[in-house]
Write an enzyme that holds these catalytic residues in place. Structure first.
Site, PDB file in Angstrom:
ATOM      1  CB  SER A 156     -50.813 -21.920  35.511  1.00 39.44           C
ATOM      2  OG  SER A 156     -49.955 -21.845  36.637  1.00 39.44           O
ATOM      3  CE  LYS A 165     -53.519 -18.684  33.811  1.00 38.16           C
ATOM      4  NZ  LYS A 165     -53.417 -18.357  32.371  1.00 38.16           N
ATOM      5  CE1 TYR A 179     -52.477 -16.859  36.718  1.00 35.85           C
ATOM      6  CE2 TYR A 179     -51.480 -18.692  37.908  1.00 35.85           C
ATOM      7  CZ  TYR A 179     -51.541 -17.881  36.784  1.00 35.85           C
ATOM      8  OH  TYR A 179     -50.670 -18.084  35.744  1.00 35.85           O
TER       9      TYR A 179
HETATM   10  N1  LIG Z   1     -44.870 -16.364  34.532  1.00 35.34           N
HETATM   11  C1  LIG Z   1     -45.245 -17.522  35.006  1.00 35.34           C
HETATM   12  O1  LIG Z   1     -44.598 -18.067  35.919  1.00 35.34           O
HETATM   13  C2  LIG Z   1     -46.442 -18.254  34.469  1.00 35.34           C
HETATM   14  C3  LIG Z   1     -46.654 -19.569  34.883  1.00 35.34           C
HETATM   15  C4  LIG Z   1     -47.750 -20.272  34.408  1.00 35.34           C
HETATM   16  C5  LIG Z   1     -48.617 -19.683  33.515  1.00 35.34           C
HETATM   17  N2  LIG Z   1     -48.387 -18.391  33.124  1.00 35.34           N
HETATM   18  C6  LIG Z   1     -49.359 -17.814  32.187  1.00 35.34           C
HETATM   19  O2  LIG Z   1     -48.685 -17.459  30.996  1.00 35.34           O
HETATM   20  C7  LIG Z   1     -49.307 -16.311  30.409  1.00 35.34           C
HETATM   21  C8  LIG Z   1     -48.280 -15.213  30.183  1.00 35.34           C
HETATM   22  O3  LIG Z   1     -47.683 -14.895  31.436  1.00 35.34           O
HETATM   23  P1  LIG Z   1     -46.406 -13.922  31.563  1.00 35.34           P
HETATM   24  O4  LIG Z   1     -45.662 -14.366  32.762  1.00 35.34           O
HETATM   25  O5  LIG Z   1     -45.719 -13.810  30.257  1.00 35.34           O
HETATM   26  O6  LIG Z   1     -47.165 -12.560  31.945  1.00 35.34           O
HETATM   27  P2  LIG Z   1     -46.781 -11.032  31.629  1.00 35.34           P
HETATM   28  O7  LIG Z   1     -47.564 -10.208  32.602  1.00 35.34           O
HETATM   29  O8  LIG Z   1     -45.314 -10.859  31.618  1.00 35.34           O
HETATM   30  O9  LIG Z   1     -47.374 -10.829  30.161  1.00 35.34           O
HETATM   31  C9  LIG Z   1     -48.774 -10.885  29.946  1.00 35.34           C
HETATM   32  C10 LIG Z   1     -49.127 -10.104  28.709  1.00 35.34           C
HETATM   33  O10 LIG Z   1     -50.553 -10.136  28.568  1.00 35.34           O
HETATM   34  C11 LIG Z   1     -51.021  -8.822  28.252  1.00 35.34           C
HETATM   35  N3  LIG Z   1     -52.414  -8.643  28.690  1.00 35.34           N
HETATM   36  C12 LIG Z   1     -52.869  -8.477  29.970  1.00 35.34           C
HETATM   37  N4  LIG Z   1     -54.191  -8.262  29.964  1.00 35.34           N
HETATM   38  C13 LIG Z   1     -54.595  -8.298  28.659  1.00 35.34           C
HETATM   39  C14 LIG Z   1     -55.862  -8.141  28.015  1.00 35.34           C
HETATM   40  N5  LIG Z   1     -56.974  -7.869  28.719  1.00 35.34           N
HETATM   41  N6  LIG Z   1     -55.918  -8.276  26.673  1.00 35.34           N
HETATM   42  C15 LIG Z   1     -54.791  -8.518  25.957  1.00 35.34           C
HETATM   43  N7  LIG Z   1     -53.565  -8.628  26.509  1.00 35.34           N
HETATM   44  C16 LIG Z   1     -53.472  -8.541  27.854  1.00 35.34           C
HETATM   45  C17 LIG Z   1     -50.061  -7.899  28.995  1.00 35.34           C
HETATM   46  O11 LIG Z   1     -50.073  -6.579  28.469  1.00 35.34           O
HETATM   47  C18 LIG Z   1     -48.727  -8.610  28.803  1.00 35.34           C
HETATM   48  O12 LIG Z   1     -48.073  -8.223  27.624  1.00 35.34           O
HETATM   49  C19 LIG Z   1     -50.444 -15.916  31.358  1.00 35.34           C
HETATM   50  O13 LIG Z   1     -51.659 -16.493  30.924  1.00 35.34           O
HETATM   51  C20 LIG Z   1     -49.996 -16.534  32.674  1.00 35.34           C
HETATM   52  O14 LIG Z   1     -51.082 -16.761  33.543  1.00 35.34           O
HETATM   53  C21 LIG Z   1     -47.328 -17.671  33.567  1.00 35.34           C
END
Ligand SMILES: NC(=O)c1ccc[n+]([C@@H]2O[C@H](COP(=O)([O-])OP(=O)(O)OC[C@H]3O[C@@H](n4cnc5c(N)ncnc54)[C@H](O)[C@@H]3O)[C@@H](O)[C@H]2O)c1
Length: 258
Positions: free
Chosen positions: A141, A158, A154
């Site tokens: 991230s 990361k 967080y």
């Molecule tokens: N949304 C953002 O702005 C953003 C920015 C930077 C990084 N990220 C990273 O990208 C990734 C996806 O984020 P997102 O926004 O799509 O999140 P989201 O919450 O929309 O989706 C996350 C998915 O991970 C699954 N999950 C959660 N815990 C789990 C576990 N223990 N085992 C298996 N699956 C599990 C959830 O069920 C969900 O489907 C994450 O690692 C997040 O930290 C997101």
């Protein structure tokens, strides 16, 4: 099609960024394992891909459990015989100041966001070593480069993903396996919609206000979409990125520079 002979695992791909990554790989010909703790969304995403002519397999996975990771890998290898790409995408965010964090919340964040990446990478790396190559891509991230208030724990997870990526890349390079990370910015997913609600309540703002303010801080002038991340992940998984390893690539619309 770039990935027509590839077998790909994407964790946390029932919704959000993981779903967009899985769909992008499927559109480019890959067979994709949709692995998520939420079986319902995993099956829905796999169903969409299969109905549109792609190849997907829904697998229930909890990255907090090594047994669950082993069972997921066994299911994929039994079905397709190999794994060419692993995308460690599953993650959570708990947004609050450190002084309010419980030890359980710290452990949950690190267990999923960092130790989950270790568990999946370790078992899949063993499989890739026997195959003679592969690619691992980790979701870090912008919080893995610069920490911000309310996102301190967080960020700790990361930043850890970036360090893990660098070390593992060097360990696996002799086996023809590359390991890279992507660092998205503010991506409009269910995760950010929940964060907007939590932070708006905390700061006495209206729903949607936090996301609208954040949008104004993005040089490219729009919120990031899951597909913006998927395009860069697809590049890192392609032969065009064969000489890249140990990198953490920003995909932030111009918010992060190092
Ligand atoms: N949304 C953002 O702005 C953003 C920015 C930077 C990084 N990220 C990273 O990208 C990734 C996806 O984020 P997102 O926004 O799509 O999140 P989201 O919450 O929309 O989706 C996350 C998915 O991970 C699954 N999950 C959660 N815990 C789990 C576990 N223990 N085992 C298996 N699956 C599990 C959830 O069920 C969900 O489907 C994450 O690692 C997040 O930290 C997101």
């Amino acid at each position: 099609m770039r990935f027509s002979d590839k077998r790909i695992i994407v964790t946390g791909s029932g919704r959000g960024i993981g779903r967009a990554i899985a769909r992008r790989f499927a559109e480019e010909g890959a067979a994709v394992a949709i692995c998520d703790i939420d079986r319902t969304t995993a099956e829905a995403t796999a169903g969409e891909i299969n109905e549109s002519g792609g190849t997907a397999l829904a697998v229930e996975l909890d990255v907090r459990s090594i047994e669950s990771v082993r069972a997921m890998l066994d299911a994929v290898v039994t079905e397709w015989g190999r794994v060419d790409v692993l995308v460690n995408n599953a993650g959570i965010t708990i947004a609050k100041p450190v002084v309010e964090f419980t030890e359980e919340e710290w452990e949950r964040t690190l267990d999923i966001n960092l130790k989950g990446v270790f568990r999946c990478s370790q078992l899949v790396a063993v499989q890739m070593i026997t195959q003679g190559g592969g690619k691992i891509i980790n979701l870090s991230s912008e919080s893995g480069k610069t920490a911000k208030p309310n996102f301190t724990i967080y960020a700790a997870s990361k930043f850890g993903v970036v360090g893990f990526t660098q070390g593992l890349a060097q360990e696996l390079a002799p086996h023809g396996i590359t390991v890279n990370a992507v660092c998205p910015g503010i991506v409009h997913t269910p995760m950010w919609e929940e964060l907007d609600r939590v932070l708006a309540k905390r700061m006495g703002k209206k729903e949607g206000e936090i996301l609208a303010t954040r949008k104004d801080q993005i040089p490219l002038g729009r919120l990031e979409q899951p597909e913006d991340v998927a395009g860069v992940v697809a590049f890192l998984a392609s032969d065009d990125a064969n000489y890249m390893t140990g990198q953490a690539v920003n995909v932030t619309g111009g918010r992060e520079f190092h």
